[in-house]
Design a protein around this motif. Sequence first.
Motif, PDB file in Angstrom:
ATOM      1  N   GLY A  10     -23.979   0.782  21.635  1.00  0.00           N
ATOM      2  CA  GLY A  10     -25.020  -1.269  21.575  1.00  0.00           C
ATOM      3  C   GLY A  10     -25.154  -1.767  19.957  1.00  0.00           C
ATOM      4  N   PHE A  11     -24.813  -0.010  19.037  1.00  0.00           N
ATOM      5  CA  PHE A  11     -24.637  -1.084  17.683  1.00  0.00           C
ATOM      6  C   PHE A  11     -23.225  -1.606  17.853  1.00  0.00           C
ATOM      7  CE2 PHE A  11     -23.379  -0.087  13.322  1.00  0.00           C
ATOM      8  CZ  PHE A  11     -24.547  -0.564  12.842  1.00  0.00           C
ATOM      9  N   PHE A  12     -22.240  -0.728  17.105  1.00  0.00           N
ATOM     10  CA  PHE A  12     -20.905  -1.145  16.973  1.00  0.00           C
ATOM     11  C   PHE A  12     -20.964  -3.194  18.253  1.00  0.00           C
ATOM     12  CE2 PHE A  12     -19.828   2.397  15.582  1.00  0.00           C
ATOM     13  CZ  PHE A  12     -19.483   2.399  14.344  1.00  0.00           C
ATOM     14  N   SER A  13     -21.256  -2.796  19.457  1.00  0.00           N
ATOM     15  CA  SER A  13     -21.174  -4.159  20.433  1.00  0.00           C
ATOM     16  C   SER A  13     -21.592  -5.484  19.906  1.00  0.00           C
ATOM     17  CB  SER A  13     -21.344  -3.826  21.464  1.00  0.00           C
ATOM     18  OG  SER A  13     -20.920  -2.712  22.344  1.00  0.00           O
ATOM     19  N   GLY A  14     -22.547  -4.823  19.040  1.00  0.00           N
ATOM     20  CA  GLY A  14     -23.882  -5.644  18.251  1.00  0.00           C
ATOM     21  C   GLY A  14     -22.511  -5.993  17.210  1.00  0.00           C
ATOM     22  N   PRO A  52     -29.945 -12.106  23.602  1.00  0.00           N
ATOM     23  CA  PRO A  52     -30.632 -11.554  22.594  1.00  0.00           C
ATOM     24  C   PRO A  52     -29.502 -11.230  21.408  1.00  0.00           C
ATOM     25  CG  PRO A  52     -30.858 -10.179  23.754  1.00  0.00           C
ATOM     26  CD  PRO A  52     -29.924 -10.314  24.869  1.00  0.00           C
ATOM     27  N   ILE A  53     -28.179 -10.837  21.638  1.00  0.00           N
ATOM     28  CA  ILE A  53     -27.262 -10.660  20.030  1.00  0.00           C
ATOM     29  C   ILE A  53     -26.888 -11.933  20.254  1.00  0.00           C
ATOM     30  CG2 ILE A  53     -25.422  -9.498  19.820  1.00  0.00           C
ATOM     31  CD1 ILE A  53     -27.677  -7.473  20.336  1.00  0.00           C
ATOM     32  N   ALA A  54     -26.500 -12.166  21.471  1.00  0.00           N
ATOM     33  CA  ALA A  54     -25.559 -14.025  20.834  1.00  0.00           C
ATOM     34  C   ALA A  54     -27.058 -15.337  20.646  1.00  0.00           C
ATOM     35  CB  ALA A  54     -25.181 -14.350  22.564  1.00  0.00           C
ATOM     36  N   ALA A  55     -28.052 -14.821  21.479  1.00  0.00           N
ATOM     37  CA  ALA A  55     -28.812 -16.511  20.365  1.00  0.00           C
ATOM     38  C   ALA A  55     -28.969 -15.737  18.794  1.00  0.00           C
ATOM     39  CB  ALA A  55     -30.490 -15.777  21.240  1.00  0.00           C
ATOM     40  N   PHE A  56     -29.445 -14.537  18.558  1.00  0.00           N
ATOM     41  CA  PHE A  56     -29.895 -14.077  17.352  1.00  0.00           C
ATOM     42  C   PHE A  56     -28.744 -13.588  16.385  1.00  0.00           C
ATOM     43  CE2 PHE A  56     -29.618 -10.575  14.145  1.00  0.00           C
ATOM     44  CZ  PHE A  56     -30.022 -11.024  13.280  1.00  0.00           C
ATOM     45  N   SER A  57     -27.716 -13.778  16.782  1.00  0.00           N
ATOM     46  CA  SER A  57     -26.469 -14.108  15.934  1.00  0.00           C
ATOM     47  C   SER A  57     -26.328 -16.055  15.702  1.00  0.00           C
ATOM     48  CB  SER A  57     -24.960 -13.777  16.631  1.00  0.00           C
ATOM     49  OG  SER A  57     -25.131 -12.743  17.392  1.00  0.00           O
TER      50      SER A  57
ATOM     51  N   ALA B  77     -30.111  -0.760  24.062  1.00  0.00           N
ATOM     52  CA  ALA B  77     -28.809  -1.368  23.816  1.00  0.00           C
ATOM     53  C   ALA B  77     -29.112  -1.863  22.868  1.00  0.00           C
ATOM     54  CB  ALA B  77     -28.013  -1.075  24.929  1.00  0.00           C
ATOM     55  N   ILE B  78     -29.927  -3.311  23.031  1.00  0.00           N
ATOM     56  CA  ILE B  78     -30.120  -3.900  22.682  1.00  0.00           C
ATOM     57  C   ILE B  78     -31.037  -4.330  21.110  1.00  0.00           C
ATOM     58  CG2 ILE B  78     -31.956  -6.300  22.511  1.00  0.00           C
ATOM     59  CD1 ILE B  78     -31.010  -6.856  25.788  1.00  0.00           C
ATOM     60  N   LEU B  79     -32.225  -3.055  21.375  1.00  0.00           N
ATOM     61  CA  LEU B  79     -32.419  -2.049  20.237  1.00  0.00           C
ATOM     62  C   LEU B  79     -31.460  -2.210  18.715  1.00  0.00           C
ATOM     63  CD1 LEU B  79     -36.233  -0.742  20.996  1.00  0.00           C
ATOM     64  CD2 LEU B  79     -35.438  -3.220  19.976  1.00  0.00           C
ATOM     65  N   CYS B  80     -30.871  -1.537  19.711  1.00  0.00           N
ATOM     66  CA  CYS B  80     -29.782  -0.907  18.701  1.00  0.00           C
ATOM     67  C   CYS B  80     -28.129  -2.122  17.985  1.00  0.00           C
ATOM     68  CB  CYS B  80     -28.857   0.171  18.886  1.00  0.00           C
ATOM     69  SG  CYS B  80     -30.389   1.650  19.309  1.00  0.00           S
ATOM     70  N   GLY B  81     -28.212  -2.738  18.866  1.00  0.00           N
ATOM     71  CA  GLY B  81     -27.300  -4.149  18.929  1.00  0.00           C
ATOM     72  C   GLY B  81     -27.861  -4.924  17.708  1.00  0.00           C
ATOM     73  N   LEU B  82     -29.253  -5.362  18.037  1.00  0.00           N
ATOM     74  CA  LEU B  82     -29.793  -6.476  17.017  1.00  0.00           C
ATOM     75  C   LEU B  82     -29.377  -5.862  15.818  1.00  0.00           C
ATOM     76  CD1 LEU B  82     -32.292  -7.597  18.628  1.00  0.00           C
ATOM     77  CD2 LEU B  82     -30.685  -9.074  18.226  1.00  0.00           C
ATOM     78  N   PRO B  83     -29.035  -5.124  14.506  1.00  0.00           N
ATOM     79  CA  PRO B  83     -28.906  -4.777  13.588  1.00  0.00           C
ATOM     80  C   PRO B  83     -27.858  -4.354  13.247  1.00  0.00           C
ATOM     81  CG  PRO B  83     -30.310  -2.762  14.619  1.00  0.00           C
ATOM     82  CD  PRO B  83     -30.620  -3.759  15.458  1.00  0.00           C
ATOM     83  N   GLY B  84     -27.026  -4.290  14.556  1.00  0.00           N
ATOM     84  CA  GLY B  84     -25.567  -5.000  14.698  1.00  0.00           C
ATOM     85  C   GLY B  84     -25.365  -5.968  13.915  1.00  0.00           C
ATOM     86  N   LEU B  87     -25.313  -6.956  10.903  1.00  0.00           N
ATOM     87  CA  LEU B  87     -24.433  -6.921  10.336  1.00  0.00           C
ATOM     88  C   LEU B  87     -23.484  -7.492  10.537  1.00  0.00           C
ATOM     89  CD1 LEU B  87     -23.723  -4.608   7.890  1.00  0.00           C
ATOM     90  CD2 LEU B  87     -22.802  -2.707   9.941  1.00  0.00           C
ATOM     91  N   GLY B  88     -23.201  -7.854  11.365  1.00  0.00           N
ATOM     92  CA  GLY B  88     -22.019  -8.898  11.854  1.00  0.00           C
ATOM     93  C   GLY B  88     -21.690 -10.457  11.300  1.00  0.00           C
ATOM     94  N   THR B  89     -22.664 -11.019  11.410  1.00  0.00           N
ATOM     95  CA  THR B  89     -22.968 -12.296  10.949  1.00  0.00           C
ATOM     96  C   THR B  89     -22.947 -12.439   9.477  1.00  0.00           C
ATOM     97  OG1 THR B  89     -25.499 -11.983  10.733  1.00  0.00           O
ATOM     98  CG2 THR B  89     -24.405 -13.005  12.670  1.00  0.00           C
ATOM     99  N   ILE B  90     -22.974 -10.870   8.563  1.00  0.00           N
ATOM    100  CA  ILE B  90     -23.167 -10.673   7.097  1.00  0.00           C
ATOM    101  C   ILE B  90     -21.280 -10.330   7.056  1.00  0.00           C
ATOM    102  CG2 ILE B  90     -23.106  -9.602   4.912  1.00  0.00           C
ATOM    103  CD1 ILE B  90     -26.263  -8.769   6.132  1.00  0.00           C
TER     104      ILE B  90
END
Lengths: 135, 118
Positions: A10-14, A52-57, B77-84, B87-90
Motif C-alpha cells: 500500500g505504501f509503495f502503491s501510494g 482517496p490516494i488520488a484525491a489527496f495527491s 492499505a489506504i492508511l499505509c498508502g496515504l503517507p506514500g 511522499l510521492g507528491t513531494i
Amino acid sequence: MNLIALGIAGFFSGICASMGIGGGFVLMLYLTLLAGTPQKEAQLFNLCFFLPIAAFSLWRHRKNGLLCTSPIKPALLGGIPAALAGSLLAAFLPNAQIAKLFAIFLAIIGIKTVFARRESEQSKEERVIRPTQKQ
Amino acid sequence: MKRSLLPFFAGTATGLANGLFGAGGGLLAVFLLNRCGIDKKSSHATALALTLPLSLISAIILFCWGTTLPLGALCIAILCGLPGAWLGTILLKKISPALLSRMFGIVMIVSAVRMFLR
C-alpha cells in the motif's frame, strides 16, 4: 492476506500512484501474483484504494501548481462512457481472460516506457518539426 | 488530427483500460496526455484528475456486480498508502519521473510475462 505485506504494498502503491507512474499496477501485482486474489476482486480493491490516494495527491499537486486543467473536460467526455463500457466488459469476462489481456497491456506500456524518448530529445525534435508544419 | 480531439481520445482509451483492468489507466493517461502536448510533470499530475472519476465509475459497477471487497484490508492499505502519496507528491515536484518510470517499465515487462504464464 498478510497484513504487513499489504501495508508495505500500500505504501509503495501510494508513492507510485501519486506520481502517476503506475501505483494501481503495483498493488494489482501484489494482490494477484503474491496474495493470490482473484482478478476482479483485486480490481475492485485497487480501484477503491486509488480513490482517496488520488484525491489527496490531486489536492497536493494543485497546491504545487502541477495540474493542467484544460484537457480534463474533453478527456472525461470520452472517458466516462468508455469507463462504463470497460467495467461492464470486465464484469462479463472471466477472470483468467482479463488477467491475460492485462498482461499484454502491461507488456506494451512497459516496452513503451522503457524506450520512451527523453524530454530533451523530444523538444529538440519538435523544434525541428514545427517550422515545416507551418509552411 | 485536431489538437482538441486528442484529449477526448486520450480519455476514451484511459476509461476503457481503467474499467477493464481496474489498473493501468493512469499509465496510459500520462503517456497520451504527454502526446497532447502537456509537459511531462503536468501529465503525471493531470492523469490523476482523469483517473479519479473514471475509477469511481468502474468501482461502482464492479461493486454492484457483486464483487467482494474486504473492507478491513482496504483500510489498512489506504492508511499505509496515504503517507506514500504524500511522499510521492513531494518527489514529483522535485525530480523528473522519467528515470523512475523507465525502471518501472522493466518491472512491468517482467510481471507481464509472469502474469501471462500463470
